[in-house]
Write a protein that holds these residues in place. Structure first.
Motif, mmCIF file in Angstrom:
data_model
loop_
_atom_site.group_PDB
_atom_site.id
_atom_site.type_symbol
_atom_site.label_atom_id
_atom_site.label_comp_id
_atom_site.label_asym_id
_atom_site.label_seq_id
_atom_site.Cartn_x
_atom_site.Cartn_y
_atom_site.Cartn_z
ATOM 1 N N ASP A 86 0.899 -1.145 0.139
ATOM 2 C CA ASP A 86 -0.013 -0.134 -0.030
ATOM 3 C C ASP A 86 0.867 1.236 -0.011
ATOM 4 N N LEU A 87 2.235 1.219 0.411
ATOM 5 C CA LEU A 87 2.896 2.363 0.415
ATOM 6 C C LEU A 87 4.293 2.120 -0.417
ATOM 7 N N PRO A 88 4.387 2.864 -1.205
ATOM 8 C CA PRO A 88 5.662 2.754 -2.189
ATOM 9 C C PRO A 88 6.857 2.621 -1.547
ATOM 10 N N THR A 89 7.009 3.378 -0.269
ATOM 11 C CA THR A 89 8.417 3.175 0.591
ATOM 12 C C THR A 89 8.592 1.774 1.019
ATOM 13 N N PHE A 90 7.514 0.954 1.295
ATOM 14 C CA PHE A 90 7.517 -0.622 1.681
ATOM 15 C C PHE A 90 7.958 -1.139 0.668
ATOM 16 N N SER A 91 7.370 -1.088 -0.753
ATOM 17 C CA SER A 91 7.633 -1.728 -1.764
ATOM 18 C C SER A 91 9.158 -1.481 -2.224
ATOM 19 N N PHE A 92 9.537 -0.266 -2.139
ATOM 20 C CA PHE A 92 11.092 -0.106 -2.320
ATOM 21 C C PHE A 92 12.075 -1.032 -1.425
ATOM 22 N N PHE A 93 11.675 -0.917 -0.221
ATOM 23 C CA PHE A 93 12.386 -1.506 0.948
ATOM 24 C C PHE A 93 12.535 -2.794 0.652
ATOM 25 N N VAL A 94 11.508 -3.584 0.110
ATOM 26 C CA VAL A 94 11.541 -5.045 -0.135
ATOM 27 C C VAL A 94 12.350 -5.289 -1.552
ATOM 28 N N ILE A 95 12.260 -4.518 -2.434
ATOM 29 C CA ILE A 95 13.158 -4.630 -3.736
ATOM 30 C C ILE A 95 14.564 -4.361 -3.447
ATOM 31 N N ALA A 96 14.752 -3.075 -2.554
ATOM 32 C CA ALA A 96 16.118 -3.027 -2.076
ATOM 33 C C ALA A 96 16.915 -4.017 -1.364
ATOM 34 N N MET A 97 16.043 -4.519 -0.313
ATOM 35 C CA MET A 97 16.934 -5.561 0.724
ATOM 36 C C MET A 97 16.862 -6.892 -0.036
ATOM 37 N N ALA A 98 15.938 -7.101 -1.028
ATOM 38 C CA ALA A 98 16.201 -8.251 -1.945
ATOM 39 C C ALA A 98 17.421 -8.299 -2.678
ATOM 40 N N ILE A 99 17.641 -7.098 -3.269
ATOM 41 C CA ILE A 99 18.926 -6.960 -4.164
ATOM 42 C C ILE A 99 20.273 -7.065 -3.126
ATOM 43 N N VAL A 100 20.031 -6.437 -2.103
ATOM 44 C CA VAL A 100 21.227 -6.400 -1.016
ATOM 45 C C VAL A 100 21.312 -8.031 -0.624
ATOM 46 N N THR A 101 20.262 -8.775 -0.246
ATOM 47 C CA THR A 101 20.801 -10.161 0.100
ATOM 48 C C THR A 101 21.102 -10.992 -1.249
ATOM 49 N N ALA A 102 20.680 -10.875 -2.401
ATOM 50 C CA ALA A 102 21.210 -11.748 -3.473
ATOM 51 C C ALA A 102 22.665 -11.104 -3.705
ATOM 52 N N TYR A 103 23.109 -9.819 -3.579
ATOM 53 C CA TYR A 103 24.520 -9.600 -3.515
ATOM 54 C C TYR A 103 25.212 -10.192 -2.554
ATOM 55 N N LEU A 104 24.814 -10.242 -1.486
ATOM 56 C CA LEU A 104 25.707 -10.750 -0.354
ATOM 57 C C LEU A 104 25.879 -12.239 -0.410
ATOM 58 N N VAL A 105 24.724 -12.928 -0.823
ATOM 59 C CA VAL A 105 24.951 -14.654 -1.442
ATOM 60 C C VAL A 105 26.008 -14.736 -2.423
ATOM 61 N N LEU A 106 25.692 -13.878 -3.560
ATOM 62 C CA LEU A 106 26.760 -13.887 -4.580
ATOM 63 C C LEU A 106 28.231 -13.684 -4.225
ATOM 64 N N SER A 107 28.226 -12.693 -3.405
ATOM 65 C CA SER A 107 29.783 -12.542 -3.007
ATOM 66 C C SER A 107 30.500 -13.397 -2.054
ATOM 67 N N VAL A 108 29.725 -14.284 -1.661
ATOM 68 C CA VAL A 108 30.401 -15.367 -0.555
ATOM 69 C C VAL A 108 31.525 -16.029 -1.469
ATOM 70 N N PRO A 109 31.256 -16.575 -2.543
ATOM 71 C CA PRO A 109 32.665 -17.186 -3.343
ATOM 72 C C PRO A 109 33.796 -16.114 -3.437
#
Length: 205
Positions: A88-111
């Motif tokens: 319902d709030l664009p800020t929270f939608s941005f939060f989900v997208i941004a933190m998903a990107i950060v999570t994916a990066y951290l997983v890919l950076s492990v190697p």
């Protein structure tokens, strides 16, 4: 018959021999210094891997908590249903997208972090990590900071703007979004430590 006394003759070391020993001694000292530096950098790389996995877990928890934040109040009318959802709030939608990107990066950076353990003196993987970690800190901080402002309004409202506090009614929703914001700031703190560790590892390069 007289006993002959044994005499010891000391032969002075020539300048050529002294010159030959100097590079050998310098090479040994350099090898010891290199081994100590490699051991230190390997320890830093192992700690980096632990923090990286912890940051990925915190970012993933924040993403899931915000992405599943939804509550419908038990009372509703024929035309109105009282419901709150993160999208319902664009800020929270941005939060989900941004933190998903950060999570994916951290997983890919492990190697890459593992490469830094295997080759502790290699500078290229560490330079790449410190650059991308800085970008991840910026993205996670912006998402967490913006969402924290919305969460504050949800808890306290704003009488000047006639914004009502909704957390007295949507308690479960507010608990989930508040936990998500806390998780994002934990991830930010761990990412800052990762940047500092990378700077320490590159200090002697």
């Amino acid at each position: 018959m007289e006993k002959s006394e044994a005499t010891t003759i000391e032969v002075a070391e020539t300048s050529r021999e002294r010159k030959g020993k100097a590079p050998l001694l310098a090479a040994v000292v350099a090898a010891e210094h290199h081994a100590k530096a490699a051991a230190h950098k390997r320890g830093v790389a192992i700690f980096d891997l632990i923090l990286r996995i912890s940051a990925a877990a915190a970012a993933l928890g924040a993403t899931v908590a915000m992405g599943t934040a939804e509550q419908t109040l038990p009372f509703f009318t024929q035309f109105f249903q009282f419901q709150a959802s993160y999208d319902d709030l664009p800020t929270f939608s941005f939060f989900v997208i941004a933190m998903a990107i950060v999570t994916a990066y951290l997983v890919l950076s492990v190697p890459f972090s593992i490469v830094c353990i295997v080759r502790p003196v290699a500078a290229a993987p560490r330079l790449l990590l410190i650059l991308l970690d800085t970008l991840a800190v910026t993205l996670a901080t912006s998402a967490g900071g913006a969402s924290a402002a919305i969460v504050y309004l949800a808890h306290n409202g704003n009488s000047d703007a006639n914004w009502l506090a909704i957390c007295q009614q949507f308690t479960d929703f507010c608990q989930r979004v508040s936990g998500a914001v806390v998780g994002s700031f934990i991830a930010v703190a761990l990412l800052i430590f990762l940047v500092v560790l990378s700077a320490i590892a590159l200090k002697k390069h």
